[in-house]
Design a protein around this motif. Sequence first.
Motif, PDB file in Angstrom:
ATOM      1  N   ALA A   9       0.840  -1.193   0.000  1.00  0.00           N
ATOM      2  CA  ALA A   9       0.000   0.000   0.000  1.00  0.00           C
ATOM      3  C   ALA A   9       0.877   1.246   0.000  1.00  0.00           C
ATOM      4  N   SER A  10       0.436   2.268  -0.710  1.00  0.00           N
ATOM      5  CA  SER A  10       1.171   3.526  -0.737  1.00  0.00           C
ATOM      6  C   SER A  10       1.109   4.176   0.635  1.00  0.00           C
ATOM      7  N   PRO A  11       2.211   4.791   1.098  1.00  0.00           N
ATOM      8  CA  PRO A  11       2.192   5.419   2.419  1.00  0.00           C
ATOM      9  C   PRO A  11       1.281   6.637   2.451  1.00  0.00           C
ATOM     10  N   THR A  12       0.628   6.824   3.565  1.00  0.00           N
ATOM     11  CA  THR A  12      -0.195   8.004   3.798  1.00  0.00           C
ATOM     12  C   THR A  12       0.112   8.520   5.195  1.00  0.00           C
ATOM     13  N   VAL A  27      -0.836  21.635   6.347  1.00  0.00           N
ATOM     14  CA  VAL A  27      -1.210  20.683   5.301  1.00  0.00           C
ATOM     15  C   VAL A  27      -0.691  21.161   3.946  1.00  0.00           C
ATOM     16  N   ARG A  28      -0.780  22.458   3.689  1.00  0.00           N
ATOM     17  CA  ARG A  28      -0.295  23.002   2.418  1.00  0.00           C
ATOM     18  C   ARG A  28       1.214  22.771   2.267  1.00  0.00           C
ATOM     19  N   LEU A  34       5.948  16.886   0.144  1.00  0.00           N
ATOM     20  CA  LEU A  34       5.784  15.446  -0.045  1.00  0.00           C
ATOM     21  C   LEU A  34       4.545  15.170  -0.899  1.00  0.00           C
ATOM     22  N   PRO A  35       4.548  15.592  -2.151  1.00  0.00           N
ATOM     23  CA  PRO A  35       3.352  15.423  -2.982  1.00  0.00           C
ATOM     24  C   PRO A  35       3.000  13.968  -3.248  1.00  0.00           C
ATOM     25  N   ASP A  36       3.973  13.062  -3.045  1.00  0.00           N
ATOM     26  CA  ASP A  36       3.722  11.642  -3.307  1.00  0.00           C
ATOM     27  C   ASP A  36       3.134  10.917  -2.109  1.00  0.00           C
ATOM     28  N   ILE A  37       2.998  11.613  -0.957  1.00  0.00           N
ATOM     29  CA  ILE A  37       2.438  10.985   0.242  1.00  0.00           C
ATOM     30  C   ILE A  37       1.187  11.749   0.667  1.00  0.00           C
TER      31      ILE A  37
END
Length: 270
Positions: A9-12, A27-28, A34-37
């Motif tokens: 699973a992709s990390p979140t 959050v911004r 980290l646009p990939d998480i």
Amino acid sequence: MTGSEVPLASPTFRLAYVPGVIPGKWVRIWNERLPDIPLTLTTVSAAEAADTLRADGADAGFVRLPVDRTDLSAIPLYTETTVVLVPKDHLVAAVDEVSVADLADDIVLHPLDDTLDWAGPLPGRPANERPATTADAVELVAAGIGLLVVPQSLARLHHRKDLTYRPVSDAPESRVALSWPQERTTDLVEEFIGIVRGRTVNSSRGRRPAPAQQQASKNKPKPKHGRSDASGARRKPAAGGSTGKNPRGGGSGGSGGAKSGRRGKPGRRS
């Protein structure tokens, strides 16, 4: 891929926050760095925030202090002003600030989810029943049933055109903190801590470098010549030191060396 292989699973990153806290700024920054998480948000009540973290319902959360630090870490962030919420035509609306004693003759609502830690007697006169939530108490204030003392962020959250608020000078204050389970201080948690504390993207305490970067740093060649002092600056060999040369430009040093040219003042230049 074989039938027995299961894709990872992709990390979140899961972030909880209590009402009144506005996490949008952090959050911004997370989404920029980290646009990939993906970061997911969950709203929890102040009373449920700590249990949500313990039950792995979130990786970290903005909570209201105090929290039990036996198993939770917490970084205090800021302290909120405490205000009293009143109808716009109430006498309190005519002043800039009030004290707890100024509310003695009014009914002051004390909801079951109150976030203020009242060490002594509650302010004002008690209502017949305690409202279940702060939102319910706000409705009663609008109906003229009583007043409500809350952190300023909650007064703003439940804004109504027919209500206003004023600071209460001697009421207890609410402190907001970032908290997370001590046993789950992951790299992503450390990354979010750095964002909240204002660290830059290149900070040494931010995201950990990849193993390849760490190995490259170890293999970096060191200077071959000269010695380094405590600051890391290279020193040049001292004149007349280990090189064995006479600092005046003659031959080898020592008593057995050739004498230098004749002494005396240098002749005048024509």
